[in-house]
Motif scaffolding. Structure first.
Motif, PDB file in Angstrom:
ATOM      1  N   LYS A  18       0.854  -1.184   0.000  1.00 30.15           N
ATOM      2  CA  LYS A  18       0.000   0.000   0.000  1.00 30.15           C
ATOM      3  C   LYS A  18       0.890   1.234   0.000  1.00 30.15           C
ATOM      4  N   ILE A  19       0.429   2.259  -0.683  1.00 25.62           N
ATOM      5  CA  ILE A  19       1.051   3.581  -0.619  1.00 25.62           C
ATOM      6  C   ILE A  19       0.039   4.478   0.089  1.00 25.62           C
ATOM      7  N   ALA A  20       0.481   5.128   1.161  1.00 27.10           N
ATOM      8  CA  ALA A  20      -0.411   6.024   1.895  1.00 27.10           C
ATOM      9  C   ALA A  20       0.284   7.354   2.142  1.00 27.10           C
ATOM     10  N   VAL A  21      -0.498   8.416   2.017  1.00 29.94           N
ATOM     11  CA  VAL A  21      -0.053   9.767   2.345  1.00 29.94           C
ATOM     12  C   VAL A  21      -0.928  10.242   3.491  1.00 29.94           C
ATOM     13  N   LEU A  22      -0.311  10.760   4.514  1.00 32.65           N
ATOM     14  CA  LEU A  22      -1.033  11.273   5.676  1.00 32.65           C
ATOM     15  C   LEU A  22      -0.738  12.760   5.786  1.00 32.65           C
ATOM     16  N   LEU A  23      -1.799  13.565   5.749  1.00 39.50           N
ATOM     17  CA  LEU A  23      -1.671  15.019   5.794  1.00 39.50           C
ATOM     18  C   LEU A  23      -2.258  15.563   7.084  1.00 39.50           C
ATOM     19  N   ARG A  24      -1.657  16.616   7.595  1.00 39.01           N
ATOM     20  CA  ARG A  24      -2.207  17.252   8.784  1.00 39.01           C
ATOM     21  C   ARG A  24      -3.491  17.977   8.392  1.00 39.01           C
ATOM     22  N   ALA A  25      -4.520  17.811   9.170  1.00 42.10           N
ATOM     23  CA  ALA A  25      -5.862  18.283   8.829  1.00 42.10           C
ATOM     24  C   ALA A  25      -5.979  19.801   8.749  1.00 42.10           C
ATOM     25  N   ASP A  26      -5.071  20.551   9.344  1.00 45.16           N
ATOM     26  CA  ASP A  26      -5.197  22.008   9.349  1.00 45.16           C
ATOM     27  C   ASP A  26      -4.498  22.700   8.173  1.00 45.16           C
ATOM     28  N   LEU A  27      -4.084  21.944   7.171  1.00 41.68           N
ATOM     29  CA  LEU A  27      -3.417  22.549   6.011  1.00 41.68           C
ATOM     30  C   LEU A  27      -4.418  23.228   5.084  1.00 41.68           C
ATOM     31  N   GLU A  28      -3.967  24.278   4.432  1.00 40.59           N
ATOM     32  CA  GLU A  28      -4.756  24.941   3.391  1.00 40.59           C
ATOM     33  C   GLU A  28      -4.820  24.015   2.172  1.00 40.59           C
ATOM     34  N   PRO A  29      -5.841  24.161   1.330  1.00 38.11           N
ATOM     35  CA  PRO A  29      -5.955  23.287   0.147  1.00 38.11           C
ATOM     36  C   PRO A  29      -4.697  23.270  -0.730  1.00 38.11           C
ATOM     37  N   TRP A  30      -4.085  24.432  -0.995  1.00 35.46           N
ATOM     38  CA  TRP A  30      -2.893  24.454  -1.838  1.00 35.46           C
ATOM     39  C   TRP A  30      -1.742  23.709  -1.159  1.00 35.46           C
ATOM     40  N   GLN A  31      -1.677  23.797   0.183  1.00 32.29           N
ATOM     41  CA  GLN A  31      -0.623  23.119   0.915  1.00 32.29           C
ATOM     42  C   GLN A  31      -0.803  21.598   0.829  1.00 32.29           C
ATOM     43  N   ARG A  32      -2.038  21.126   0.906  1.00 32.41           N
ATOM     44  CA  ARG A  32      -2.309  19.688   0.810  1.00 32.41           C
ATOM     45  C   ARG A  32      -1.813  19.127  -0.522  1.00 32.41           C
ATOM     46  N   LEU A  33      -2.102  19.854  -1.590  1.00 25.26           N
ATOM     47  CA  LEU A  33      -1.663  19.402  -2.916  1.00 25.26           C
ATOM     48  C   LEU A  33      -0.150  19.438  -3.037  1.00 25.26           C
ATOM     49  N   ASN A  34       0.453  20.513  -2.565  1.00 24.60           N
ATOM     50  CA  ASN A  34       1.900  20.665  -2.637  1.00 24.60           C
ATOM     51  C   ASN A  34       2.611  19.585  -1.833  1.00 24.60           C
ATOM     52  N   VAL A  35       2.167  19.378  -0.598  1.00 29.96           N
ATOM     53  CA  VAL A  35       2.788  18.388   0.279  1.00 29.96           C
ATOM     54  C   VAL A  35       2.644  16.985  -0.321  1.00 29.96           C
ATOM     55  N   THR A  36       1.452  16.643  -0.797  1.00 34.14           N
ATOM     56  CA  THR A  36       1.232  15.325  -1.391  1.00 34.14           C
ATOM     57  C   THR A  36       2.167  15.097  -2.569  1.00 34.14           C
ATOM     58  N   SER A  37       2.286  16.080  -3.431  1.00 33.55           N
ATOM     59  CA  SER A  37       3.154  15.948  -4.605  1.00 33.55           C
ATOM     60  C   SER A  37       4.601  15.699  -4.209  1.00 33.55           C
ATOM     61  N   PHE A  38       5.095  16.474  -3.267  1.00 35.83           N
ATOM     62  CA  PHE A  38       6.474  16.287  -2.828  1.00 35.83           C
ATOM     63  C   PHE A  38       6.673  14.930  -2.173  1.00 35.83           C
ATOM     64  N   LEU A  39       5.746  14.543  -1.295  1.00 35.49           N
ATOM     65  CA  LEU A  39       5.905  13.286  -0.565  1.00 35.49           C
ATOM     66  C   LEU A  39       5.968  12.073  -1.480  1.00 35.49           C
ATOM     67  N   VAL A  40       5.056  11.974  -2.432  1.00 28.80           N
ATOM     68  CA  VAL A  40       5.029  10.773  -3.270  1.00 28.80           C
ATOM     69  C   VAL A  40       6.204  10.735  -4.247  1.00 28.80           C
ATOM     70  N   SER A  41       6.778  11.879  -4.562  1.00 33.20           N
ATOM     71  CA  SER A  41       7.926  11.863  -5.475  1.00 33.20           C
ATOM     72  C   SER A  41       9.081  11.080  -4.877  1.00 33.20           C
ATOM     73  N   GLY A  42       9.228  11.106  -3.571  1.00 32.24           N
ATOM     74  CA  GLY A  42      10.302  10.361  -2.920  1.00 32.24           C
ATOM     75  C   GLY A  42      10.125   8.861  -3.029  1.00 32.24           C
ATOM     76  N   LEU A  43       8.895   8.400  -2.935  1.00 34.04           N
ATOM     77  CA  LEU A  43       8.657   6.957  -3.006  1.00 34.04           C
ATOM     78  C   LEU A  43       9.041   6.400  -4.378  1.00 34.04           C
ATOM     79  N   GLY A  44       8.661   7.093  -5.423  1.00 33.86           N
ATOM     80  CA  GLY A  44       8.948   6.608  -6.773  1.00 33.86           C
ATOM     81  C   GLY A  44      10.429   6.532  -7.098  1.00 33.86           C
TER      82      GLY A  44
END
Length: 148
Positions: A18-44
């Motif tokens: 499984k690949i899972a991304v866990l985001l802190r709930a208080d992030l702004e929408p743009w931050q959620r997208l940015n953080v997710t993009s950066f995080l998954v790039s490391g796995l690949g």
């Protein structure tokens, strides 16, 4: 090794990881997208078996390969994210982190320096990505909920 069960018929493909991304709930929408993009790039980059074959459209135009399995995105409180990080470390799962300090840096060198400057237990985590056996990843993200 990530194995899949694939049948010639309409049966769904099942993954044992499984690949899972866990985001802190208080992030702004743009931050959620940015953080997710950066995080998954490391796995690949570090776990090549999660990457599928390149794509090609009907005209023969090639496209880059992507993950060959779904990425599940969760959200949680700061405390749950810290607990998930501890669980990922204790299970030695491949992981990537994003701390609040990275919102103030502007390049990869400064990003790495910002993480390196803070002890593990004091990281102000806003995101975590993990890959591993389904049951291990499920235990890491326990207490989080699927991202809305």
């Amino acid at each position: 090794m990530n194995t899949i069960t694939e049948s010639p018929g309409p049966e769904p493909i099942r993954f044992d990881t499984k690949i899972a991304v866990l985001l802190r709930a208080d992030l702004e929408p743009w931050q959620r997208l940015n953080v997710t993009s950066f995080l998954v790039s490391g796995l690949g980059t570090q776990i090549p078996e999660v990457i599928g074959a390149p794509y090609e459209d009907a005209d023969g135009v090639p496209y880059l390969p992507m993950f060959r399995q779904p990425v599940l995105v969760f959200e949680a409180t700061k405390e749950t994210l810290t607990t998930a990080h501890t669980r990922a470390l204790s299970r030695s799962l491949p992981r990537s982190v994003f701390t609040s300090d990275l919102f103030t840096t502007g390049n990869d060198r400064d990003n790495r320096a910002a993480v390196r400057a803070v002890p593990t237990a004091e990281l102000d985590l806003v995101g975590l990505a993990v890959h591993g056996p389904k049951n291990a990843v499920d235990k890491v993200v326990k207490g989080a909920r699927m991202h809305p």
